[in-house]
Design a protein around this motif. Structure first.
Motif, PDB file in Angstrom:
ATOM      1  N   GLY A   2       5.555  -5.155  -2.568  1.00 15.44           N
ATOM      2  CA  GLY A   2       5.243  -4.745  -1.214  1.00 15.44           C
ATOM      3  C   GLY A   2       3.913  -4.026  -1.163  1.00 15.44           C
ATOM      4  N   ASP A   3       3.346  -3.948   0.016  1.00 11.08           N
ATOM      5  CA  ASP A   3       2.106  -3.215   0.166  1.00 11.08           C
ATOM      6  C   ASP A   3       2.375  -1.721   0.046  1.00 11.08           C
ATOM      7  OD1 ASP A   3       0.705  -5.518   0.628  1.00 11.08           O
ATOM      8  OD2 ASP A   3       1.025  -5.445   2.806  1.00 11.08           O
ATOM      9  N   THR A   4       1.427  -1.006  -0.527  1.00 11.14           N
ATOM     10  CA  THR A   4       1.557   0.437  -0.617  1.00 11.14           C
ATOM     11  C   THR A   4       1.559   1.034   0.778  1.00 11.14           C
ATOM     12  OG1 THR A   4       0.377   0.430  -2.720  1.00 11.14           O
ATOM     13  CG2 THR A   4       0.551   2.539  -1.577  1.00 11.14           C
ATOM     14  N   LEU A   5       2.536   1.918   1.024  1.00 11.44           N
ATOM     15  CA  LEU A   5       2.667   2.564   2.325  1.00 11.44           C
ATOM     16  C   LEU A   5       2.264   4.020   2.185  1.00 11.44           C
ATOM     17  CD1 LEU A   5       3.654   2.656   5.278  1.00 11.44           C
ATOM     18  CD2 LEU A   5       5.929   3.209   4.389  1.00 11.44           C
ATOM     19  N   LEU A   6       1.212   4.415   2.894  1.00  9.93           N
ATOM     20  CA  LEU A   6       0.805   5.811   2.942  1.00  9.93           C
ATOM     21  C   LEU A   6       1.538   6.476   4.093  1.00  9.93           C
ATOM     22  CD1 LEU A   6      -3.036   5.431   2.373  1.00  9.93           C
ATOM     23  CD2 LEU A   6      -1.281   5.980   0.698  1.00  9.93           C
ATOM     24  N   VAL A   7       2.187   7.596   3.798  1.00 11.94           N
ATOM     25  CA  VAL A   7       3.045   8.256   4.783  1.00 11.94           C
ATOM     26  C   VAL A   7       2.442   9.589   5.168  1.00 11.94           C
ATOM     27  CG1 VAL A   7       5.364   9.091   5.256  1.00 11.94           C
ATOM     28  CG2 VAL A   7       5.035   7.162   3.706  1.00 11.94           C
ATOM     29  N   ALA A   8       2.012   9.715   6.413  1.00 17.95           N
ATOM     30  CA  ALA A   8       1.524  11.000   6.905  1.00 17.95           C
ATOM     31  C   ALA A   8       2.718  11.875   7.230  1.00 17.95           C
ATOM     32  CB  ALA A   8       0.667  10.797   8.152  1.00 17.95           C
ATOM     33  N   ASP A   9       2.664  13.163   6.892  1.00 19.29           N
ATOM     34  CA  ASP A   9       3.808  14.047   7.088  1.00 19.29           C
ATOM     35  C   ASP A   9       3.354  15.430   7.531  1.00 19.29           C
ATOM     36  OD1 ASP A   9       6.699  14.945   5.051  1.00 19.29           O
ATOM     37  OD2 ASP A   9       6.433  14.777   7.206  1.00 19.29           O
ATOM     38  N   GLY A  10       2.539  15.486   8.525  1.00 18.25           N
ATOM     39  CA  GLY A  10       2.121  16.755   9.104  1.00 18.25           C
ATOM     40  C   GLY A  10       1.497  17.685   8.089  1.00 18.25           C
ATOM     41  N   GLY A  31       8.413   3.097  -6.182  1.00 17.49           N
ATOM     42  CA  GLY A  31       7.588   4.189  -6.672  1.00 17.49           C
ATOM     43  C   GLY A  31       7.018   4.967  -5.517  1.00 17.49           C
ATOM     44  N   GLY A  32       6.627   6.206  -5.787  1.00 17.70           N
ATOM     45  CA  GLY A  32       6.050   7.013  -4.723  1.00 17.70           C
ATOM     46  C   GLY A  32       5.394   8.261  -5.265  1.00 17.70           C
ATOM     47  N   LEU A  33       4.653   8.918  -4.395  1.00 18.34           N
ATOM     48  CA  LEU A  33       4.065  10.224  -4.670  1.00 18.34           C
ATOM     49  C   LEU A  33       4.789  11.230  -3.795  1.00 18.34           C
ATOM     50  CD1 LEU A  33       0.247   9.322  -4.713  1.00 18.34           C
ATOM     51  CD2 LEU A  33       1.862   9.369  -6.634  1.00 18.34           C
ATOM     52  N   VAL A  34       5.353  12.278  -4.424  1.00 19.26           N
ATOM     53  CA  VAL A  34       6.211  13.235  -3.739  1.00 19.26           C
ATOM     54  C   VAL A  34       5.728  14.643  -4.031  1.00 19.26           C
ATOM     55  CG1 VAL A  34       8.586  14.074  -3.458  1.00 19.26           C
ATOM     56  CG2 VAL A  34       8.168  11.658  -3.990  1.00 19.26           C
ATOM     57  N   THR A  43       4.582   5.298  -0.734  1.00 20.82           N
ATOM     58  CA  THR A  43       5.609   4.529  -1.437  1.00 20.82           C
ATOM     59  C   THR A  43       5.098   3.115  -1.695  1.00 20.82           C
ATOM     60  OG1 THR A  43       6.658   3.762   0.622  1.00 20.82           O
ATOM     61  CG2 THR A  43       7.506   5.803  -0.347  1.00 20.82           C
ATOM     62  N   ASP A  44       5.677   2.488  -2.681  1.00 26.78           N
ATOM     63  CA  ASP A  44       5.346   1.115  -3.029  1.00 26.78           C
ATOM     64  C   ASP A  44       6.541   0.550  -3.778  1.00 26.78           C
ATOM     65  OD1 ASP A  44       3.983  -1.259  -3.415  1.00 26.78           O
ATOM     66  OD2 ASP A  44       2.256  -0.354  -4.411  1.00 26.78           O
ATOM     67  N   ARG A  45       6.547  -0.746  -4.025  1.00 26.45           N
ATOM     68  CA  ARG A  45       7.677  -1.341  -4.732  1.00 26.45           C
ATOM     69  C   ARG A  45       7.274  -2.644  -5.403  1.00 26.45           C
ATOM     70  NH1 ARG A  45      12.374  -3.818  -1.212  1.00 26.45           N
ATOM     71  NH2 ARG A  45      12.451  -5.232  -2.996  1.00 26.45           N
ATOM     72  N   ALA A  61       6.317  -5.068 -14.378  1.00 21.43           N
ATOM     73  CA  ALA A  61       6.484  -4.729 -12.959  1.00 21.43           C
ATOM     74  C   ALA A  61       6.323  -3.228 -12.758  1.00 21.43           C
ATOM     75  CB  ALA A  61       7.850  -5.200 -12.463  1.00 21.43           C
ATOM     76  N   VAL A  62       6.893  -2.440 -13.685  1.00 19.04           N
ATOM     77  CA  VAL A  62       6.719  -0.980 -13.625  1.00 19.04           C
ATOM     78  C   VAL A  62       5.240  -0.631 -13.773  1.00 19.04           C
ATOM     79  CG1 VAL A  62       7.245   1.208 -14.779  1.00 19.04           C
ATOM     80  CG2 VAL A  62       9.024  -0.546 -14.549  1.00 19.04           C
ATOM     81  N   GLU A  63       4.567  -1.270 -14.703  1.00 21.58           N
ATOM     82  CA  GLU A  63       3.158  -0.976 -14.952  1.00 21.58           C
ATOM     83  C   GLU A  63       2.296  -1.285 -13.728  1.00 21.58           C
ATOM     84  OE1 GLU A  63      -0.414  -2.081 -18.135  1.00 21.58           O
ATOM     85  OE2 GLU A  63       1.612  -2.888 -18.411  1.00 21.58           O
ATOM     86  N   ARG A  64       2.523  -2.417 -13.096  1.00 23.01           N
ATOM     87  CA  ARG A  64       1.740  -2.753 -11.899  1.00 23.01           C
ATOM     88  C   ARG A  64       1.933  -1.707 -10.808  1.00 23.01           C
ATOM     89  NH1 ARG A  64       3.708  -7.993 -13.244  1.00 23.01           N
ATOM     90  NH2 ARG A  64       5.377  -7.824 -11.688  1.00 23.01           N
ATOM     91  N   LEU A  65       3.166  -1.290 -10.642  1.00 19.91           N
ATOM     92  CA  LEU A  65       3.492  -0.304  -9.617  1.00 19.91           C
ATOM     93  C   LEU A  65       2.818   1.032  -9.914  1.00 19.91           C
ATOM     94  CD1 LEU A  65       5.244   0.454  -7.145  1.00 19.91           C
ATOM     95  CD2 LEU A  65       7.123   0.902  -8.735  1.00 19.91           C
ATOM     96  N   VAL A  66       2.915   1.492 -11.145  1.00 20.84           N
ATOM     97  CA  VAL A  66       2.324   2.776 -11.519  1.00 20.84           C
ATOM     98  C   VAL A  66       0.806   2.742 -11.355  1.00 20.84           C
ATOM     99  CG1 VAL A  66       1.879   4.330 -13.469  1.00 20.84           C
ATOM    100  CG2 VAL A  66       4.194   3.481 -13.050  1.00 20.84           C
ATOM    101  N   ARG A  67       0.177   1.655 -11.743  1.00 17.72           N
ATOM    102  CA  ARG A  67      -1.281   1.583 -11.639  1.00 17.72           C
ATOM    103  C   ARG A  67      -1.737   1.617 -10.177  1.00 17.72           C
ATOM    104  NH1 ARG A  67      -3.418   1.237 -16.441  1.00 17.72           N
ATOM    105  NH2 ARG A  67      -2.386   0.116 -18.155  1.00 17.72           N
ATOM    106  N   ARG A  68      -0.985   0.976  -9.287  1.00 21.83           N
ATOM    107  CA  ARG A  68      -1.355   1.044  -7.873  1.00 21.83           C
ATOM    108  C   ARG A  68      -1.200   2.460  -7.326  1.00 21.83           C
ATOM    109  NH1 ARG A  68       1.652  -3.787  -7.530  1.00 21.83           N
ATOM    110  NH2 ARG A  68       3.305  -2.792  -6.299  1.00 21.83           N
ATOM    111  N   LEU A  69      -0.137   3.139  -7.720  1.00 22.69           N
ATOM    112  CA  LEU A  69       0.074   4.511  -7.250  1.00 22.69           C
ATOM    113  C   LEU A  69      -1.009   5.449  -7.781  1.00 22.69           C
ATOM    114  CD1 LEU A  69       3.946   4.719  -7.630  1.00 22.69           C
ATOM    115  CD2 LEU A  69       2.683   4.725  -5.468  1.00 22.69           C
TER     116      LEU A  69
END
Length: 345
Positions: A2-10, A31-34, A43-45, A61-69
């Motif tokens: 999936g495309d990486t989703l950037l989440v705005a949270d005030g 995967g995500g940044l928290v 988030t991404d997947r 698959a884990v490696e691709r996800l981590v590198r994008r994050l």
């Protein structure tokens, strides 16, 4: 993928430490940044490779996800990495053997992720059930309770325990796995090799299979959501399937409460999205089983954390292991405590 989703949270999108969190399951790897206060910044997947994939295919698959994050703007704030993995896990080894990822048997996931990051950040592992419990205790329906069991009822049944305000993963990391508590000694075979487990009765696929055996003629690729739709329209077999699942869950929850004196059971996951179809009979059966004085008053609550619960829990465990679960405490104890006063039930 999936495309990486950037989440705005005030305001929560501001400074502070960040965890890179991974939620590894048989269908997807999220995967995500928290942040340390529970804001999900991105988030991404990746889809989990199928049964014919080998161990390296799945890790790629884990490696691709981590590198994008790690390419995202907030990645320079990442201090820790938390991994929640489908069970069973082997905490002492940092390895995983998910039932639904056959290519991984005692796969050294922690070492592989640490190497991917150049060994520069701590990497903490937990089971997906304990991760879910950590998330619900931190930000969800178990918040404020010192003693809780939190369940994910979906394609399987996983769970985690909180006792005395602390996550209780057990020596191997698999404590609280209510899905493999036996509630019917003469029951159906379970994927784990036993018989009569909660999962063999209350998981979505098990409910559909039982309904078909009773003569339900739902769609060929029916899911628990299809079963719920039929139950809402009054079809008796789907209604009975939810009652049967609720009875198994109630028996398991009361067994857990008898052993640990949990005061609340939080139930989330895809099957729980059926709402009253599951929760009404669950509460009824729970009252019937919880007869001893110390078991009465056991609460059941629907899960409140979002679909990012696995990421939140993995991040929480990673922060807690550094003594940073609550930035105001920094006690170094690794305690995973919610931020409201204690409640007894």
């Amino acid at each position: 993928m999936g495309d990486t989703l950037l989440v705005a949270d005030g305001d929560r999108h501001g400074g502070g430490e960040v965890a890179l969190a991974l939620d590894v399951g048989g269908t997807k790897i999220a995967g995500g940044l928290v942040t340390g206060d529970g804001a999900v910044l991105a988030t991404d997947r990746e889809d989990t490779p199928g049964a014919r994939a080998d161990a390296d295919d799945v890790f790629q698959a884990v490696e691709r996800l981590v590198r994008r994050l790690l390419a995202l703007p907030d990645a320079d704030r990442v201090e820790v990495v938390g991994i929640g993995s489908a069970a069973p896990v082997h905490l002492a080894e940092g390895a995983v053997s998910p039932v639904n990822i056959p290519a991984w048997r005692r796969f050294p996931l922690v070492d592989r992720v640490r190497s991917l990051l150049g060994g520069r950040r701590p990497v903490l592992l937990c089971g997906d059930g304990p991760a879910y419990a950590a998330a619900e205790h931190w930000l969800g329906a178990a918040r404020g309770f010192d003693d809780a069991i939190c369940l994910v009822v979906s394609t399987g049944v996983g769970g985690g325990l909180v006792s005395g305000g602390r996550l209780l993963p057990g020596p191997s990391g698999n404590a609280g796995h209510l899905g493999h508590v036996v509630v019917d000694v003469d029951g159906d075979p379970c994927a784990c090799g036993s018989v009569g487990c909660v999962e063999s009765i209350a998981s979505g696929p098990s409910m559909v299979r039982w309904a078909r055996d009773q003569g339900w003629s739902g769609p060929g690729t029916a899911t628990a959501q299809d079963l719920a739709g039929a139950a809402r329209s009054g079809e008796p077999i789907p209604v009975a399937a939810f009652d049967r699942a609720a009875r198994a869950l109630a028996a398991g929850i009361v067994s857990a409460a008898a052993l640990t004196e949990v005061r609340v059971a939080v139930v989330g996951g895809g099957v729980a999205q059926a709402g009253p179809l599951l929760f009404a009979p669950l509460r009824e059966h729970l009252a019937g089983y919880a007869r001893l004085p110390f078991l009465r008053g056991l609460l059941v609550r629907a899960g409140e954390v979002s679909r990012d619960g696995g990421l939140l829990g993995a991040a929480r465990v990673a922060f807690a292991a550094r003594g940073d679960a609550d930035p105001r405490r920094r006690s170094g104890s690794g305690e995973i405590r919610s931020r409201e006063p204690r409640r007894g039930g």
